[in-house]
Design a protein around this motif. Structure first.
Motif, PDB file in Angstrom:
ATOM      1  N   HIS A 191      -9.671  -2.852   5.687  1.00 30.44           N
ATOM      2  CA  HIS A 191     -10.217  -3.693   4.820  1.00 30.44           C
ATOM      3  C   HIS A 191     -11.377  -4.232   4.295  1.00 30.44           C
ATOM      4  CE1 HIS A 191      -9.397  -7.775   3.863  1.00 30.44           C
ATOM      5  NE2 HIS A 191      -8.103  -7.981   4.205  1.00 30.44           N
TER       6      HIS A 191
ATOM      7  N   SER B  47      -8.555   6.942  -1.187  1.00 31.42           N
ATOM      8  CA  SER B  47      -8.058   5.434  -0.863  1.00 31.42           C
ATOM      9  C   SER B  47      -7.790   5.286  -3.192  1.00 31.42           C
ATOM     10  CB  SER B  47      -8.467   4.053  -0.995  1.00 31.42           C
ATOM     11  OG  SER B  47      -8.451   3.240  -1.275  1.00 31.42           O
TER      12      SER B  47
ATOM     13  N   GLU C  37      -9.896   2.855  -4.455  1.00 28.42           N
ATOM     14  CA  GLU C  37      -9.944   2.193  -3.935  1.00 28.42           C
ATOM     15  C   GLU C  37     -11.947   3.043  -4.885  1.00 28.42           C
ATOM     16  OE1 GLU C  37     -11.830  -2.047  -3.266  1.00 28.42           O
ATOM     17  OE2 GLU C  37      -9.761  -1.903  -4.165  1.00 28.42           O
TER      18      GLU C  37
ATOM     19  N   ASN D  97      -2.266   1.697  -3.257  1.00 26.42           N
ATOM     20  CA  ASN D  97      -1.551   0.305  -2.009  1.00 26.42           C
ATOM     21  C   ASN D  97      -0.183   0.959  -2.518  1.00 26.42           C
ATOM     22  OD1 ASN D  97      -4.361  -1.038  -4.137  1.00 26.42           O
ATOM     23  ND2 ASN D  97      -4.268  -2.313  -2.815  1.00 26.42           N
TER      24      ASN D  97
ATOM     25  N   ARG E 185       3.035  -3.539   6.982  1.00 29.21           N
ATOM     26  CA  ARG E 185       1.622  -3.968   6.051  1.00 29.21           C
ATOM     27  C   ARG E 185       1.059  -5.393   6.904  1.00 29.21           C
ATOM     28  NH1 ARG E 185      -2.617  -2.307   3.780  1.00 29.21           N
ATOM     29  NH2 ARG E 185      -2.739  -2.057   1.513  1.00 29.21           N
TER      30      ARG E 185
ATOM     31  N   THR F 164      -3.200  -8.990   7.145  1.00 27.88           N
ATOM     32  CA  THR F 164      -4.279 -10.271   6.578  1.00 27.88           C
ATOM     33  C   THR F 164      -4.526  -9.562   4.708  1.00 27.88           C
ATOM     34  OG1 THR F 164      -6.032  -8.651   7.506  1.00 27.88           O
ATOM     35  CG2 THR F 164      -5.716 -10.643   8.660  1.00 27.88           C
TER      36      THR F 164
ATOM     37  N   VAL G 281      -3.156  -8.875   1.399  1.00 26.43           N
ATOM     38  CA  VAL G 281      -2.761  -9.817   0.529  1.00 26.43           C
ATOM     39  C   VAL G 281      -1.065  -9.992  -0.142  1.00 26.43           C
ATOM     40  CG1 VAL G 281      -2.661  -8.671  -2.233  1.00 26.43           C
ATOM     41  CG2 VAL G 281      -3.156 -11.159  -1.776  1.00 26.43           C
TER      42      VAL G 281
ATOM     43  N   TYR H 277      -4.032 -20.173   1.406  1.00 23.51           N
ATOM     44  CA  TYR H 277      -4.897 -20.134   1.201  1.00 23.51           C
ATOM     45  C   TYR H 277      -5.599 -18.822   0.535  1.00 23.51           C
ATOM     46  CZ  TYR H 277      -6.319 -25.296   2.727  1.00 23.51           C
ATOM     47  OH  TYR H 277      -6.056 -26.437   2.397  1.00 23.51           O
ATOM     48  N   LEU H 278      -5.717 -18.572  -0.451  1.00 25.64           N
ATOM     49  CA  LEU H 278      -6.291 -17.043  -1.510  1.00 25.64           C
ATOM     50  C   LEU H 278      -7.767 -16.631  -2.014  1.00 25.64           C
ATOM     51  CD1 LEU H 278      -2.531 -15.944  -2.388  1.00 25.64           C
ATOM     52  CD2 LEU H 278      -3.179 -15.359  -1.068  1.00 25.64           C
TER      53      LEU H 278
ATOM     54  N   THR I 212      -6.432 -10.165 -10.028  1.00 23.34           N
ATOM     55  CA  THR I 212      -6.920  -8.083  -9.906  1.00 23.34           C
ATOM     56  C   THR I 212      -5.527  -7.927 -10.008  1.00 23.34           C
ATOM     57  OG1 THR I 212      -6.213  -9.201  -7.651  1.00 23.34           O
ATOM     58  CG2 THR I 212      -8.592  -8.411  -8.708  1.00 23.34           C
TER      59      THR I 212
ATOM     60  N   GLU J  21     -15.533  -7.081  -7.099  1.00 20.63           N
ATOM     61  CA  GLU J  21     -14.160  -6.780  -6.443  1.00 20.63           C
ATOM     62  C   GLU J  21     -13.341  -5.667  -7.600  1.00 20.63           C
ATOM     63  OE1 GLU J  21     -11.629  -6.672  -5.951  1.00 20.63           O
ATOM     64  OE2 GLU J  21     -11.057  -8.668  -5.573  1.00 20.63           O
ATOM     65  N   VAL J  22     -12.884  -5.507  -7.095  1.00 17.35           N
ATOM     66  CA  VAL J  22     -11.923  -4.062  -8.130  1.00 17.35           C
ATOM     67  C   VAL J  22     -10.823  -4.759  -8.943  1.00 17.35           C
ATOM     68  CG1 VAL J  22     -10.575  -2.295  -8.131  1.00 17.35           C
ATOM     69  CG2 VAL J  22     -12.544  -2.152  -6.453  1.00 17.35           C
TER      70      VAL J  22
HETATM   71  N1  LIG Z   1      -6.987  -9.604   1.887  1.00 13.63           N
HETATM   72  C1  LIG Z   1      -6.368 -10.419   0.825  1.00 13.63           C
HETATM   73  N2  LIG Z   1      -6.380 -10.041  -0.737  1.00 13.63           N
HETATM   74  C2  LIG Z   1      -7.066 -11.179  -1.244  1.00 13.63           C
HETATM   75  C3  LIG Z   1      -6.661 -12.575  -1.209  1.00 13.63           C
HETATM   76  N3  LIG Z   1      -6.427 -13.152  -2.388  1.00 13.63           N
HETATM   77  C4  LIG Z   1      -6.753 -12.709  -3.032  1.00 13.63           C
HETATM   78  N4  LIG Z   1      -6.921 -10.911  -2.293  1.00 13.63           N
HETATM   79  C5  LIG Z   1      -6.985 -10.132  -4.112  1.00 13.63           C
HETATM   80  O1  LIG Z   1      -5.669  -8.858  -3.751  1.00 13.63           O
HETATM   81  C6  LIG Z   1      -6.428  -7.397  -3.654  1.00 13.63           C
HETATM   82  C7  LIG Z   1      -5.972  -6.777  -2.983  1.00 13.63           C
HETATM   83  O2  LIG Z   1      -6.509  -6.620  -1.964  1.00 13.63           O
HETATM   84  P1  LIG Z   1      -5.754  -6.063  -0.289  1.00 13.63           P
HETATM   85  O3  LIG Z   1      -4.647  -6.274  -0.109  1.00 13.63           O
HETATM   86  O4  LIG Z   1      -6.846  -7.085   0.715  1.00 13.63           O
HETATM   87  O5  LIG Z   1      -5.782  -4.652  -0.481  1.00 13.63           O
HETATM   88  P2  LIG Z   1      -7.151  -3.321  -1.131  1.00 13.63           P
HETATM   89  O6  LIG Z   1      -8.270  -4.546  -1.271  1.00 13.63           O
HETATM   90  O7  LIG Z   1      -6.252  -3.421  -2.356  1.00 13.63           O
HETATM   91  O8  LIG Z   1      -6.821  -3.108  -0.532  1.00 13.63           O
HETATM   92  C8  LIG Z   1      -5.766  -2.019  -0.435  1.00 13.63           C
HETATM   93  O9  LIG Z   1      -4.973  -1.029  -0.473  1.00 13.63           O
HETATM   94  C9  LIG Z   1      -6.272   0.515  -0.640  1.00 13.63           C
HETATM   95  C10 LIG Z   1      -5.541   1.245  -1.772  1.00 13.63           C
HETATM   96  O10 LIG Z   1      -6.324   0.873  -3.053  1.00 13.63           O
HETATM   97  C11 LIG Z   1      -6.048   1.041   0.602  1.00 13.63           C
HETATM   98  O11 LIG Z   1      -7.214   2.052   0.329  1.00 13.63           O
HETATM   99  C12 LIG Z   1      -7.411  -0.326   2.080  1.00 13.63           C
HETATM  100  O12 LIG Z   1      -7.354   0.167   2.452  1.00 13.63           O
HETATM  101  C13 LIG Z   1      -6.505  -1.359   1.115  1.00 13.63           C
HETATM  102  O13 LIG Z   1      -5.229  -0.652   2.534  1.00 13.63           O
HETATM  103  C14 LIG Z   1      -8.022  -8.082  -4.033  1.00 13.63           C
HETATM  104  O14 LIG Z   1      -8.360  -7.538  -5.433  1.00 13.63           O
HETATM  105  C15 LIG Z   1      -7.609  -9.114  -3.851  1.00 13.63           C
HETATM  106  O15 LIG Z   1      -9.660  -9.989  -4.098  1.00 13.63           O
HETATM  107  C16 LIG Z   1      -6.218 -13.093   0.278  1.00 13.63           C
HETATM  108  O16 LIG Z   1      -6.741 -13.500   0.592  1.00 13.63           O
HETATM  109  N5  LIG Z   1      -6.621 -11.357   1.005  1.00 13.63           N
END
Ligand SMILES: Nc1nc2c(ncn2[C@@H]2O[C@H](COP(=O)(O)OP(=O)(O)O[C@H]3O[C@H](CO)[C@@H](O)[C@H](O)[C@@H]3O)[C@@H](O)[C@H]2O)c(=O)[nH]1
Length: 356
Positions: free
Chosen positions: A93, A137, A139, A190, A196, A199, A201, A221-222, A227, A293-294
């Motif tokens: 995460h 990843s 990321e 992703n 999945r 936690t 998104v 809440y997000l 992004t 952030e990415v």
């Molecule tokens: N988790 C989460 N993300 C949120 C939220 N609100 C907005 N986001 C945005 O949603 C995007 C995706 O977040 P995640 O689903 O947590 O995934 P990730 O950060 O992109 O990482 C996932 O993908 C990678 C591959 O690119 C994986 O390497 C990593 O382990 C994970 O699975 C991010 O830009 C995050 O800031 C929230 O409440 N929770």
């Protein structure tokens, strides 16, 4: 007599570990997984394929261990003598990696090194080659350097998690070049599914949506909704992992759909599927923002398509729909014609018509 293929998977209890196990079992592999001891059960994603090891034809075996525990990894490797190792385990995460950077680096970076070391010694001692898959990843690309991102796009990691993945990526290449290991990096964008973690998104949204429809939750809440991610279907992606290890030579591959969508678009399609307006339910909480952030990920998987003959099979819209459907079903709800859901209870069937 041909030797049965035997795979060892770290992270077998995760989304990808469970799909990969199913895939390999169907291909006739014996599958071994490393699981961490926890005080609660953590094997729900693989319970349906697990058989008592005393059963004559058991093909799935679990071993206690941890990527941070080099001695145990080495012992399990020696015991199992796998033909293929898939390193999917991680503190995965991104947001949590800012809170627990040292543990994240221990499991992701040092964990990969421990495994590579164990494989290197095993190969040196026995002269038997183990094929190694490293779960890289998207990321790692982090701050945008190039669009779309390919195997040659420079990395610019933006979190402890991504920094550790970059280390693991280069360490894998280094062991390939230095010790002739058959070691591949998959750079997976992703990838989501009904399995999945709750936690991340996408699943956070579909799970909350089902609860909202069921009247169990009012708000979601997000954090940052702007992004953009290249979201694919996890089941397609585990096939790419396997394909990498079946080639004549080890290499690194991007695995992606080539499309990018914002979190807002995900919300639009998910809530739209049950005719709800997400603006009425989604609220902002800065807790879910990341210190860095990415903003945009979009992958070019041409190399995987050409050399592995790999293709994504599920569109973004279908992916969102199948996740929403699964979470609705999990609560006994069934979407009908986009407007109606049927609640099946033990004693009766109740119909709810969603607002237009
Ligand atoms: N988790 C989460 N993300 C949120 C939220 N609100 C907005 N986001 C945005 O949603 C995007 C995706 O977040 P995640 O689903 O947590 O995934 P990730 O950060 O992109 O990482 C996932 O993908 C990678 C591959 O690119 C994986 O390497 C990593 O382990 C994970 O699975 C991010 O830009 C995050 O800031 C929230 O409440 N929770």
């Amino acid at each position: 007599m041909t030797h049965r293929k035997r795979a060892l998977i770290t992270g077998i209890t995760g989304q990808d570990g469970s799909y990969l196990s199913e895939f390999l079992l169907e291909k006739g592999y014996e599958v071994h997984g490393i699981i961490r001891r926890t005080s609660t059960f953590n094997t729900d994603r693989i319970d349906h394929i697990y058989e008592d090891p005393h059963t004559l034809n058991a093909k799935l075996f679990l071993h206690y261990g941890d990527l941070t525990d080099a001695t145990t990894l080495r012992r399990v490797l020696e015991e199992v003598q796998p033909t293929e190792v898939y390193n999917l385990g991680a503190q995965s995460h991104v947001r949590v990696s800012f809170d627990s950077p040292a543990y994240t680096v221990d499991s992701v970076a040092m964990g990969t090194l421990h495994l590579l070391e164990a494989i290197r010694d095993y190969q040196h001692r026995t002269d038997i080659q183990i094929r190694f898959y490293q779960a890289g990843s998207s990321e790692m690309f982090g701050k945008v350097q190039e669009i779309p991102q390919t195997e040659t796009t420079p990395f610019y990691p933006r979190s402890p998690y991504a920094c550790a993945k970059v280390y693991a990526h280069w360490q894998t290449i280094n062991y390939r070049e230095a010790y002739n290991l058959f070691a591949c990096n998959g750079i997976l964008f992703n990838h989501e599914s009904p399995r999945r973690g709750e936690t991340f998104v996408t699943r956070k949204i579909t799970r909350a949506l089902a609860r909202i429809v069921a009247g169990q939750q009012k708000k979601l809440y997000l954090g940052n909704l702007d992004t953009k991610r290249d979201w694919g279907y996890a089941k397609d992606y585990v096939k790419a992992m396997w394909l990498m290890l079946q080639q004549d030579a080890p290499d690194d591959y991007v695995v992606a759909t080539g499309e990018t969508h914002s979190v807002k678009e995900f919300l639009e399609i998910a809530f739209g599927y049950v005719n709800l307006d997400w603006h009425e339910y989604v609220a902002f909480d800065e807790r879910y923002l990341r210190p860095a952030e990415v903003d945009l990920l979009i992958g070019d998987a041409s190399k995987a398509k050409q050399l592995l003959d790999w293709q994504p099979s599920v569109s973004f819209e279908t992916l969102v729909h199948l996740m929403v459907e699964a979470d609705l079903k999990g609560l006994g709800l069934i979407p009908l014609n986009g407007h109606t859901v049927q609640l099946v209870t033990d004693t009766a069937t109740v119909r709810h018509t969603m607002p237009m």
